[in-house]
Design an enzyme around this catalytic site. Structure first.
Site, PDB file in Angstrom:
ATOM      1  N   PHE A  59       0.939  -1.311  -0.398  1.00 25.32           N
ATOM      2  CA  PHE A  59      -0.566   0.371  -0.331  1.00 25.32           C
ATOM      3  C   PHE A  59       1.052   1.572  -0.294  1.00 25.32           C
ATOM      4  O   PHE A  59       0.346   2.303  -0.226  1.00 25.32           O
ATOM      5  CB  PHE A  59      -0.715  -0.321   0.973  1.00 25.32           C
ATOM      6  CG  PHE A  59      -2.206  -1.164   1.027  1.00 25.32           C
ATOM      7  CD1 PHE A  59      -2.473  -1.497  -0.556  1.00 25.32           C
ATOM      8  CD2 PHE A  59      -2.755  -1.287   1.970  1.00 25.32           C
ATOM      9  CE1 PHE A  59      -3.369  -2.486  -0.322  1.00 25.32           C
ATOM     10  CE2 PHE A  59      -3.354  -2.131   2.259  1.00 25.32           C
ATOM     11  CZ  PHE A  59      -4.183  -2.611   0.875  1.00 25.32           C
ATOM     12  N   LYS A  60       2.385   0.673  -0.045  1.00 24.06           N
ATOM     13  CA  LYS A  60       2.632   2.300   0.401  1.00 24.06           C
ATOM     14  C   LYS A  60       2.735   3.197   0.579  1.00 24.06           C
ATOM     15  O   LYS A  60       2.120   4.269   0.218  1.00 24.06           O
ATOM     16  CB  LYS A  60       3.060   2.510  -1.840  1.00 24.06           C
ATOM     17  CG  LYS A  60       3.622   1.640  -2.747  1.00 24.06           C
ATOM     18  CD  LYS A  60       4.388   2.259  -3.879  1.00 24.06           C
ATOM     19  CE  LYS A  60       5.054   1.038  -4.463  1.00 24.06           C
ATOM     20  NZ  LYS A  60       4.099   0.499  -5.340  1.00 24.06           N
ATOM     21  N   PRO A  65       2.305  10.115  10.822  1.00 20.39           N
ATOM     22  CA  PRO A  65       2.274   8.790  11.531  1.00 20.39           C
ATOM     23  C   PRO A  65       0.982   8.433  12.068  1.00 20.39           C
ATOM     24  O   PRO A  65       0.720   6.944  12.530  1.00 20.39           O
ATOM     25  CB  PRO A  65       3.659   9.489  12.893  1.00 20.39           C
ATOM     26  CG  PRO A  65       3.684  10.373  12.184  1.00 20.39           C
ATOM     27  CD  PRO A  65       3.285  11.055  11.488  1.00 20.39           C
ATOM     28  N   GLY A 174      11.585  -3.809 -18.423  1.00 23.45           N
ATOM     29  CA  GLY A 174      12.340  -4.234 -18.595  1.00 23.45           C
ATOM     30  C   GLY A 174      13.916  -4.653 -17.884  1.00 23.45           C
ATOM     31  O   GLY A 174      15.452  -4.602 -18.390  1.00 23.45           O
ATOM     32  N   GLY A 175      14.185  -4.946 -16.740  1.00 21.06           N
ATOM     33  CA  GLY A 175      15.154  -4.714 -15.343  1.00 21.06           C
ATOM     34  C   GLY A 175      15.718  -6.607 -15.921  1.00 21.06           C
ATOM     35  O   GLY A 175      14.519  -7.075 -16.547  1.00 21.06           O
TER      36      GLY A 175
HETATM   37  O1  O7M Z   1       6.478  -6.728 -12.657  1.00 18.79           O
HETATM   38  P1  O7M Z   1       5.214  -5.613 -12.902  1.00 18.79           P
HETATM   39  O2  O7M Z   1       5.996  -4.543 -13.944  1.00 18.79           O
HETATM   40  O3  O7M Z   1       3.627  -5.940 -13.279  1.00 18.79           O
HETATM   41  O4  O7M Z   1       4.850  -5.395 -12.017  1.00 18.79           O
HETATM   42  C1  O7M Z   1       5.732  -4.834 -10.808  1.00 18.79           C
HETATM   43  C2  O7M Z   1       5.166  -4.355  -9.111  1.00 18.79           C
HETATM   44  O5  O7M Z   1       6.118  -3.731  -8.483  1.00 18.79           O
HETATM   45  C3  O7M Z   1       3.795  -3.102  -9.372  1.00 18.79           C
HETATM   46  O6  O7M Z   1       3.310  -4.213  -8.530  1.00 18.79           O
HETATM   47  C4  O7M Z   1       4.502  -2.491  -8.997  1.00 18.79           C
HETATM   48  O7  O7M Z   1       3.345  -1.532  -8.593  1.00 18.79           O
HETATM   49  C5  O7M Z   1       5.847  -2.280  -8.130  1.00 18.79           C
HETATM   50  N1  O7M Z   1       6.876  -1.936  -7.984  1.00 18.79           N
HETATM   51  C6  O7M Z   1       7.580  -1.326  -9.332  1.00 18.79           C
HETATM   52  O8  O7M Z   1       7.030  -1.585 -10.524  1.00 18.79           O
HETATM   53  N2  O7M Z   1       8.761  -0.588  -8.677  1.00 18.79           N
HETATM   54  C7  O7M Z   1       8.715   0.181  -8.074  1.00 18.79           C
HETATM   55  O9  O7M Z   1       9.506   0.857  -7.731  1.00 18.79           O
HETATM   56  C8  O7M Z   1       7.944  -0.620  -6.569  1.00 18.79           C
HETATM   57  C9  O7M Z   1       7.483  -1.152  -7.172  1.00 18.79           C
HETATM   58  C10 O7M Z   1       6.407  -1.866  -6.247  1.00 18.79           C
HETATM   59  O10 O7M Z   1       6.451  -2.956  -5.408  1.00 18.79           O
HETATM   60  O11 O7M Z   1       7.030  -0.925  -4.509  1.00 18.79           O
HETATM   61  C11 O7M Z   1       6.441  -1.563  -3.354  1.00 18.79           C
END
Ligand code: O7M
Length: 211
Positions: A59-60, A65, A174-175
């Protein structure tokens, strides 16, 4: 061993359960965020509980607080095992998430730097490094760092030491899986698995990083 975390960003309850069930043998945890929870409600956690996989609430969390505390209490009451929070909100707000997680015997991970192209606008220039330091001082269990920039993972590793690094951005963004897997504790993969014709087969292919 590098863990494989499946990011279950599908919108349909049946599809979510079926993808999670079929991939379960090949993954180490499920990451669930707004797309699935806003579509199905928190009851999706009960549907996935039988798989006995750690459930990470993405949920970032990024509020003051008190609000962070209320959100994290709800997360752990729902049955999640870990929560992901933003660090840019500062040490008091981030620490609250860590404290609630630890009070529930759970884990809290802090986003240090994001994986999309626009993330460099604000996270670079020392901010990600400061957030990684904050994660250490707040006793977070680890950080999130971008699979799209392996050199940044290495830089953030210098700061967090043996704390866990989980990394999204492999595949669809792309990673490169093998490059990143050598640098982190867990790789987070979403679309490359759940959009595949055979998600289980794709998860099995990604799971080579667990050996
Ligand atoms: O493999 P994908 O690109 O379909 O999904 C990547 C998942 O990681 C997706 O749920 C994104 O919201 C999350 N994510 C990122 O892609 N980049 C970030 O910098 C951070 C997240 C993440 O998971 O943050 C906790």
């Amino acid at each position: 061993m590098t863990e494989l975390v499946l990011s279950l960003d599908v919108l349909d309850r049946k599809q979510a359960v079926s993808v999670a069930e079929s991939c379960a043998p090949f993954i180490d945890a499920l990451k669930i965020g707004y797309p699935l929870v806003l579509s199905t409600g928190l009851s999706i956690v009960e549907d996935l509980a039988d798989l006995a996989l750690p459930l990470i609430a993405d949920f970032k969390v990024a509020d003051i607080p008190n609000t962070n505390r209320l959100i994290c209490e709800a997360v752990f009451s729902a049955g999640f095992d870990a929560v992901i929070a933003h660090g840019f909100v500062g040490p008091d707000a981030a620490r609250t998430c860590v404290e609630v997680a630890h009070n529930h015997s759970g884990a809290a991970y802090i986003v240090a730097e994001m994986s999309h192209p626009g993330a460099t606008e604000f996270f670079h220039g020392g901010v990600a490094e400061s957030i990684a330091e904050l994660a250490v001082t707040c006793r977070a269990d680890g950080i999130i760092a971008p699979a799209t920039r392996p050199e940044r993972i290495s830089r953030l590793r210098e700061i967090v030491g043996s704390k866990a690094i989980y990394s999204p951005g492999v595949g669809a963004q792309g990673g490169d899986l093998d490059t990143v897997a050598r640098l982190v504790d867990g790789v987070i993969v979403g679309r490359s698995i759940y959009e595949a014709e055979n998600p289980a087969a794709e998860a099995e292919r990604f799971s080579r990083i667990r050996r």
